[in-house]
Design an enzyme around this catalytic site. Structure first.
Site, PDB file in Angstrom:
ATOM      1  N   ASP A 179     -61.114 -23.721 -96.164  1.00 14.04           N
ATOM      2  CA  ASP A 179     -60.151 -22.932 -96.633  1.00 14.04           C
ATOM      3  C   ASP A 179     -60.764 -21.429 -97.107  1.00 14.04           C
ATOM      4  OD1 ASP A 179     -58.509 -21.739 -98.807  1.00 14.04           O
ATOM      5  OD2 ASP A 179     -59.177 -23.086-100.651  1.00 14.04           O
ATOM      6  N   VAL A 180     -60.195 -20.525 -96.250  1.00 20.35           N
ATOM      7  CA  VAL A 180     -60.625 -19.242 -96.401  1.00 20.35           C
ATOM      8  C   VAL A 180     -59.701 -18.538 -97.111  1.00 20.35           C
ATOM      9  CG1 VAL A 180     -61.669 -17.215 -95.059  1.00 20.35           C
ATOM     10  CG2 VAL A 180     -61.447 -19.533 -93.984  1.00 20.35           C
ATOM     11  N   GLY A 181     -60.258 -17.996 -98.385  1.00 16.87           N
ATOM     12  CA  GLY A 181     -59.372 -17.097 -99.348  1.00 16.87           C
ATOM     13  C   GLY A 181     -59.967 -15.624 -99.248  1.00 16.87           C
ATOM     14  N   ARG A 232     -63.969 -15.942-100.700  1.00 20.81           N
ATOM     15  CA  ARG A 232     -64.966 -16.881-100.425  1.00 20.81           C
ATOM     16  C   ARG A 232     -64.409 -18.054 -99.269  1.00 20.81           C
ATOM     17  NH1 ARG A 232     -67.423 -20.503-104.741  1.00 20.81           N
ATOM     18  NH2 ARG A 232     -65.209 -20.904-105.388  1.00 20.81           N
ATOM     19  N   LEU A 233     -65.217 -18.590 -98.622  1.00 18.00           N
ATOM     20  CA  LEU A 233     -64.967 -19.515 -97.677  1.00 18.00           C
ATOM     21  C   LEU A 233     -65.183 -21.027 -98.082  1.00 18.00           C
ATOM     22  CD1 LEU A 233     -65.233 -20.083 -93.862  1.00 18.00           C
ATOM     23  CD2 LEU A 233     -66.279 -21.748 -95.383  1.00 18.00           C
ATOM     24  N   LYS A 234     -64.555 -21.814 -98.357  1.00 14.36           N
ATOM     25  CA  LYS A 234     -64.947 -23.361 -98.891  1.00 14.36           C
ATOM     26  C   LYS A 234     -64.708 -24.275 -97.571  1.00 14.36           C
ATOM     27  CE  LYS A 234     -62.246 -22.700-102.403  1.00 14.36           C
ATOM     28  NZ  LYS A 234     -61.491 -22.955-103.641  1.00 14.36           N
ATOM     29  N   GLY A 253     -47.128 -17.742 -97.036  1.00 15.13           N
ATOM     30  CA  GLY A 253     -48.609 -18.075 -96.976  1.00 15.13           C
ATOM     31  C   GLY A 253     -49.278 -19.414 -96.787  1.00 15.13           C
ATOM     32  N   ALA A 254     -49.881 -19.341 -95.689  1.00 15.19           N
ATOM     33  CA  ALA A 254     -50.519 -20.839 -95.533  1.00 15.19           C
ATOM     34  C   ALA A 254     -51.236 -21.536 -96.474  1.00 15.19           C
ATOM     35  CB  ALA A 254     -51.707 -20.615 -94.324  1.00 15.19           C
ATOM     36  N   ASP A 255     -51.827 -20.633 -97.618  1.00 19.75           N
ATOM     37  CA  ASP A 255     -52.359 -21.182 -98.717  1.00 19.75           C
ATOM     38  C   ASP A 255     -51.438 -22.129 -99.565  1.00 19.75           C
ATOM     39  OD1 ASP A 255     -51.451 -18.627 -99.172  1.00 19.75           O
ATOM     40  OD2 ASP A 255     -52.973 -18.406-100.752  1.00 19.75           O
TER      41      ASP A 255
END
Length: 255
Positions: A7-9, A12-14, A103-105
């Protein structure tokens, strides 16, 4: 068969590594990095991981960041796959005018929230709130159709916009108060109640549209900050993006 979810916001990348792509899969490892530090993943946190056999990710940070992440993944023999919203997947129907522009998120979070809600009770209308750099408030009816949603600035963007456009507002972060009596508290309270008001508005719209009380699920890095200020009942869920990626991966990667 191991599965890597990413998960790249905006900041941050998680990441999380699971034994296999399934909702109930055991977690092997997880971590997070600020975007400035992602070029160290291959020599750092990822260096000792069990190589993933499948990967599915969600990114909103743009192509340049995506290429940096993929460069770090070259230590494994795994093809990067990134979510693009579609007309329908994992039981949800996308009601956006142009589905791929969602949006993908948001799409992944809605899929995660829908299956989380469905696993705990009968299908009912659902409001999904993601509180981060931006805030999204999305509505799903009881059939699993995404009806539409709201996007508004998160706390940080609101404060920076006011500071840059208004003289004398460079003040410390305040507290949420019902009746703020200083500028710091007034700014923090205003942003918080603006977000809470957007959620309340969408819950009311969905209630009127569907004729039944919606369930509300909230997630995102700053979701816990909103909890004391909400007037509607809601469930705070961790790792909603990972939940959605697992649901999608379980259907995409069938061996």
């Amino acid at each position: 068969m191991t599965f890597l979810a990413i998960d790249v916001g905006n900041t941050r990348l998680k990441w999380a590594l699971y034994t296999h792509p399934h909702r109930d899969a055991p977690l092997l490892a997880q971590g997070a990095e600020f975007l400035d530090n992602i070029d160290k993943l291959a020599d750092g946190a990822w260096a000792t991981l069990t190589p993933p056999t499948h990967m599915l990710g969600c990114i909103v940070a743009g192509d340049a960041v995506r290429r940096r992440v993929e460069a770090q993944m070259e230590l494994w023999d795994v093809a990067p796959q990134w979510v693009v919203a579609s007309a329908g997947e994992a039981g949800l129907t996308n009601g956006y005018d142009y589905p791929a522009r969602l949006g993908a998120d948001r799409w992944v979070a809605m899929i995660g929230a829908w299956h989380h809600a469905f696993s705990t009770g009968p299908a009912r209308p659902l409001v999904v709130v993601m509180v981060g750099t931006a805030v999204t408030v999305d509505a799903i009816d009881a059939s699993g159709k995404f009806l539409g949603g709201l996007i508004l600035p998160g706390h940080g963007i609101m404060l920076r916009a006011l500071e840059s456009g208004t003289a004398g507002l460079h003040v410390p972060t305040g507290e949420v108060r019902e009746f703020p009596t200083n500028t710091s508290d007034a700014l923090t309270s205003g942003g918080t109640f603006a977000i809470a008001g957007a959620v309340n508005c969408m819950v009311q719209h969905l209630r009127d549209h569907c004729g039944t009380e919606p369930k509300c699920i909230m997630a995102g890095g700053a979701g816990w900050k909103m909890a004391p200020s909400m007037s509607v009942q809601f469930e705070l869920v961790d790792n909603l993006i990972f939940d959605g990626l697992l649901e999608m991966a379980a259907r995409r990667f069938i061996d």
